[in-house]
Motif scaffolding. Structure first.
Motif, PDB file in Angstrom:
ATOM      1  N   CYS A  62      13.520  76.065  52.831  1.00 58.64           N
ATOM      2  CA  CYS A  62      14.170  76.044  54.092  1.00 58.64           C
ATOM      3  C   CYS A  62      14.264  74.770  54.624  1.00 58.64           C
ATOM      4  CB  CYS A  62      13.435  76.899  55.013  1.00 58.64           C
ATOM      5  SG  CYS A  62      14.016  78.599  54.800  1.00 58.64           S
ATOM      6  N   CYS A  82      15.341  79.587  50.593  1.00 56.12           N
ATOM      7  CA  CYS A  82      15.955  79.653  51.930  1.00 56.12           C
ATOM      8  C   CYS A  82      17.080  80.830  51.552  1.00 56.12           C
ATOM      9  CB  CYS A  82      16.580  78.398  52.280  1.00 56.12           C
ATOM     10  SG  CYS A  82      17.596  78.552  53.577  1.00 56.12           S
ATOM     11  N   ALA A  83      16.979  81.825  52.401  1.00 56.23           N
ATOM     12  CA  ALA A  83      18.149  82.903  52.392  1.00 56.23           C
ATOM     13  C   ALA A  83      19.458  82.459  52.997  1.00 56.23           C
ATOM     14  CB  ALA A  83      17.760  84.048  52.761  1.00 56.23           C
ATOM     15  N   GLY A  84      19.746  81.410  53.641  1.00 59.85           N
ATOM     16  CA  GLY A  84      20.620  80.905  54.589  1.00 59.85           C
ATOM     17  C   GLY A  84      21.582  79.903  53.912  1.00 59.85           C
ATOM     18  N   CYS A 105      14.120  78.499  60.292  1.00 59.47           N
ATOM     19  CA  CYS A 105      15.164  77.785  59.661  1.00 59.47           C
ATOM     20  C   CYS A 105      16.607  78.004  60.380  1.00 59.47           C
ATOM     21  CB  CYS A 105      15.336  78.333  58.068  1.00 59.47           C
ATOM     22  SG  CYS A 105      16.744  77.715  57.184  1.00 59.47           S
ATOM     23  N   CYS A 115      18.996  79.898  57.713  1.00 60.29           N
ATOM     24  CA  CYS A 115      18.600  81.405  57.780  1.00 60.29           C
ATOM     25  C   CYS A 115      18.918  82.248  58.938  1.00 60.29           C
ATOM     26  CB  CYS A 115      17.102  81.637  57.575  1.00 60.29           C
ATOM     27  SG  CYS A 115      16.465  81.328  55.759  1.00 60.29           S
TER      28      CYS A 115
HETATM   29 ZN    ZN Z   1      16.203  78.998  55.273  1.00 59.77          ZN
END
Ligand code: ZN
Length: 532
Positions: A237, A256-258, A297, A300
């Motif tokens: 992130c 980071c999932a974004g 983040c 995210c």
């Molecule tokens: Zn993230």
């Protein structure tokens, strides 16, 4: 004498069969011949062709694990519908021979009997963490050999974590060039690392296959990924460089999932995993993913808004779903640690590996009742890295995998697996001491029906199995006196020594700071939401 794991039906008959160095075997199956030959070698006997011990199969069902073994005065017959079944019959035969084997005369008197056997569960596993401490291929193979003697059929290989990356991935070379090595371990000032090449993985997979064991690899995401983030900081992130962790415990640097890069990375790694491991299952972890960085983040949070997700737990569910979908496209089924089901939104084909207690227990029970398939690896008593005063041999033996709360749902219990984490295990002697004979106890629950279980009978036959494992692999089980420690002083001393490992003031302070910060952020969000 009792076979471990205990066969489904065992009928003792009059008379006995005299086994000696002249005894001949007839068998058309290479894996069975190799297994018996290597056993005979440890007895100082060579393989001889003949009709005294016959292995036959009509080959009518290659997936069948059942076999029949009949000992008569003039010979032994092992029959099955598959080579796999014959292989398990061969493991039983080894114990029958060894229990009365005379080293000097090279003879054994095997009592006449009839055994009709098949397992209770189809999934019978052992997990080995080769990240926290790296163990070379020879050690990995020894453990695969040892578990095959116990009729286990899954080797779950934990290959990625915060403290190292352990498998060659062509698309992301820095994972091994950089991520496979850490500067030190808990202040010991000694670099530690290692990884397996694709050639080595292929060799291990083949070795396991010859023993009817499936190797299931684990790529733990989105948490437990600091070695990956250290290799490719853009996956985190903050994008800030971090080192491969030199400490144990839970880390906040997660994928980071974004950002799209993370999803591409996961796919790239899973694709190569799928190519290396023919198993229909791939494990993607999902445990202990602290959402501290996701909370802060921008990427995210933006992703959550776009998708209309209420919280970070749902973001993890989305992240997992992406990996599950991709694996599906590669014809693979996903296994996850049980936290992945906490959102209540886990895709229905995913198999849950149940390890953690407490609040998660309720979630797992709910999932099982809704038809979810699970693998039971409950921390207490199936975690093999904990000392015997915490998880005794007897407790490991007596634990019932169809546990309280899911009675009546046995069809959803795929099987059991015992796990060995290596934070505090850095040598093969301690490894052997912690794994055996506890894994032997778990193997009995994996194979035989609960009505057949009998701790004292198990304990009385343990010597024979320990000897078989030691003769075959060199792995020495812990002596029985150390497996169920009753003396309170001795228990306290062992626990204190182990507990010292876990005290890391820097780590405790870091988690306290993180928890405070998280609480603060939560209350800010709550206020913002209330204001709307
Ligand atoms: Zn993230």
């Amino acid at each position: 004498m009792r076979i471990i794991p205990c066969p489904k039906d065992f009928t003792k008959k009059d008379g006995s069969f005299l086994f000696d160095a002249e005894t001949g075997f007839s068998c058309d199956y290479e894996n069975v011949i190799n297994s018996i030959s290597s056993f005979l070698k440890t007895c100082g006997i060579g393989w001889r062709m003949g009709d005294d011990i016959k292995f036959t199969s009509d080959g009518s069902d290659s997936s069948s694990e059942a076999y029949t073994l009949v000992v008569g005065e003039d010979g032994i017959k092992v029959s099955a519908k598959s080579e796999r079944g014959l292989f398990y019959g061969a493991q039983t035969l080894k114990q029958l021979i060894l229990s009365s084997f005379d080293e000097k005369t090279k003879t054994a008197e095997i009592p006449c009997c009839e055994i009709n056997d098949e397992p209770r569960f189809s999934y019978r596993g052992y997990m080995f963490d080769t990240v926290r401490h790296f163990f070379p291929v020879e050690v990995v193979k020894k453990y695969i050999e040892a578990i095959s003697l116990l009729k286990l059929n899954v080797f779950h290989w934990h290959l990625s974590d915060d403290q190292g990356w352990r498998v060659q991935i062509d698309k992301y070379p820095r994972l091994t060039e950089h991520g496979s090595m850490r500067r030190e371990t808990c202040g010991d000032k000694k670099p530690h690392g290692g990884f397996y090449t694709k050639e080595q993985i292929k060799d291990v997979v083949e070795f396991a296959k010859e023993r009817f064991i499936t190797v299931i690899p684990e790529f733990d995401i989105p948490g437990h990924t600091r070695a990956a983030v250290s290799s490719y900081p853009e996956l985190g992130c903050s994008k800030k460089p971090v080192e491969v962790s030199t400490k144990f415990g839970i880390h906040s640097e997660i994928l980071c999932a974004g950002k799209e890069e993370s999803y591409d990375f996961v796919k790239g790694v899973l694709r190569e995993f799928a190519e290396m491991f023919p198993s229909k299952y791939i494990h993607i972890g999902g445990d202990e993913a602290v959402k501290h960085e996701w909370y802060k983040c921008k990427d995210c949070q933006k992703k959550m808004k776009e998708l209309g997700l209420r919280n970070e737990e749902e973001l993890q569910a989305y992240f997992t779903e992406k990996a599950v979908e991709y694996l599906k496209s590669l014809n693979k089924t996903t296994i996850c640690w049980n936290e992945s089901a906490n959102s209540g939104k886990l895709e229905s084909s995913v198999i849950l590996q149940f390890w953690s207690d407490g609040k998660d227990n309720e979630n797992v029970i709910r999932e099982v009742k809704n038809g979810r398939k699970i693998i039971v690896s409950k921390f207490n008593p199936y975690y093999l890295d904990y000392p015997y005063p915490m998880h005794s041999l007897k407790a490991a033996y007596e634990f019932e995998p169809v546990f309280h709360g899911i009675e009546g749902y046995e069809q959803n219990v795929l099987g059991v697996e015992s796990t060995l984490w290596t934070e505090w295990i850095d040598n093969t002697d301690l490894l052997a001491f912690r794994v055996f004979p506890r894994l032997t106890a778990v193997a009995e629950s994996a194979w035989c029906d609960k009505s057949k279980k009998d701790y004292l009978a198990f304990e009385n036959s343990l010597k024979n199995v320990n000897k078989l494992i030691e003769n075959t692999t060199g792995i020495k089980a812990a002596p029985l006196k150390d497996c169920n420690v009753k003396n309170p002083l001795k228990r306290a001393a062992i626990m204190m020594k182990f507990g010292m490992n876990l005290i890391d003031f820097e780590m405790i302070a870091r988690s306290n700071r993180a928890a405070k910060e998280m609480k603060k952020m939560r209350s800010v969000r709550k206020k913002e939401n209330n204001g709307k």
